[in-house]
Enzyme design. Structure first.
Site: not given
Ligand code: AMP
Length: 281
Positions: A37, A147, A184
């Site tokens: 994040h 991401g 991650m």
């Molecule tokens: P989430 O909290 O899982 O909904 O993710 C929020 C944002 O962070 C989304 O745009 C995800 O794609 C991005 N994200 C989650 N994990 C990763 C990662 N390992 N690398 C890059 N971006 C990530």
């Protein structure tokens, strides 16, 4: 860093930032924040003057049998991580304010959301696009960062911004990985020690596909077979899907002659892991 809970307050604060001529960057998340994040925050910081991070576990993107109630929540920890990263605004609305009892309007994409994760999580992307559209209207960003880890989601948000004329630049950040290759994810916290040890096998299988591709293999069927054979080596994996699709349209391909997305979802015990790579001819 300021913390805002009310969507109305967030919106008036955003409009004020814009009036001051600030370029607003936005990173929407569901919290349980990790370095993945924060890599998005760093990109937003580079592209913009001020950065808003939202933390909202969006109830309408979870299926009835999914992990909405058990999804990891840690607002204090999330605030500390954001503060340390120099985030300007931490926006954490409540579900009641985001979705009043008689809430009835949704955003539906009816082509690219059908395959990959969409095929196994009915209604998921309707929930995602609806909340992202709402957050865009509340936060009024110039740039929003998503991401590559959630590749289908990033493609769909881009499509929504284009098709619904959101005046927002959508940036896509590379996937952040642990030292052993595991992407991650907030959901990695669900893994037992034994599961965590074998979890990198997902990315390892995708890397084998990339190697075959680099050696000249272009047949999607053969590349897919390479992936499935490697995934089968981890006996604990239950493969939900492994697909090779056009990176832009997400339509399945027979031959990789344009950038192609190799995307997979596997279950490890009760934890669902997703990952992907892009093959660039
Ligand atoms: P989430 O909290 O899982 O909904 O993710 C929020 C944002 O962070 C989304 O745009 C995800 O794609 C991005 N994200 C989650 N994990 C990763 C990662 N390992 N690398 C890059 N971006 C990530």
């Amino acid at each position: 860093m300021i913390r805002i809970v009310s969507p109305l307050h967030m919106q008036s604060h955003a409009l004020e930032m814009r009036r001051q001529g600030l370029k607003v960057g936005f990173v929407p998340t569901m919290g349980a924040l990790h370095q993945g994040h924060m890599s998005l925050v760093k990109i937003a910081r580079k592209l913009c003057d001020t950065v808003v991070v939202s933390v909202f576990v969006n109830p309408i993107q979870f299926g009835p049998k999914e992990d909405y109630s058990s999804y990891p929540r840690n607002q204090e920890g999330d605030m500390a991580i954001c503060e340390a990263e120099g985030v300007d605004v931490f926006f954490a609305p409540t579900a009641d304010e985001m979705y009043p009892r008689d809430y009835s309007v949704h955003v539906v994409e009816d082509r690219m959301s059908m395959g990959l994760c969409g095929a196994f999580r009915p209604g998921h992307f309707r929930g995602v696009l609806t909340v992202v559209a709402k957050l865009f209207n509340i936060v009024q960003p110039h740039v929003a960062v998503f991401g590559q880890k959630d590749a289908q989601q990033a493609r769909l948000v881009k499509r929504m911004a284009r098709d619904l004329n959101f005046p927002i630049e959508i940036a896509v950040a590379p996937t952040c990985r642990e030292a052993d290759g595991l992407a991650m994810s907030s959901r990695n916290a669900y893994l037992s020690e034994a599961e965590r040890r074998v979890a990198p096998g997902l990315y390892a299988a995708l890397k084998r596909v990339e190697e075959a591709f680099r050696r000249g293999e272009r047949s999607a069927a053969i590349l897919r077979k390479v992936a499935l054979e490697n995934l089968a080596e981890v006996r604990e994996f239950r493969v939900e899907y492994l697909e090779i699709v056009d990176d832009e349209t997400l339509e399945s391909v027979e031959t990789v002659s344009r950038p192609a997305l190799v995307a997979a979802a596997v279950y490890l015990g009760r934890t669902r892991l997703i990952d992907n790579i892009v093959l660039e001819p």
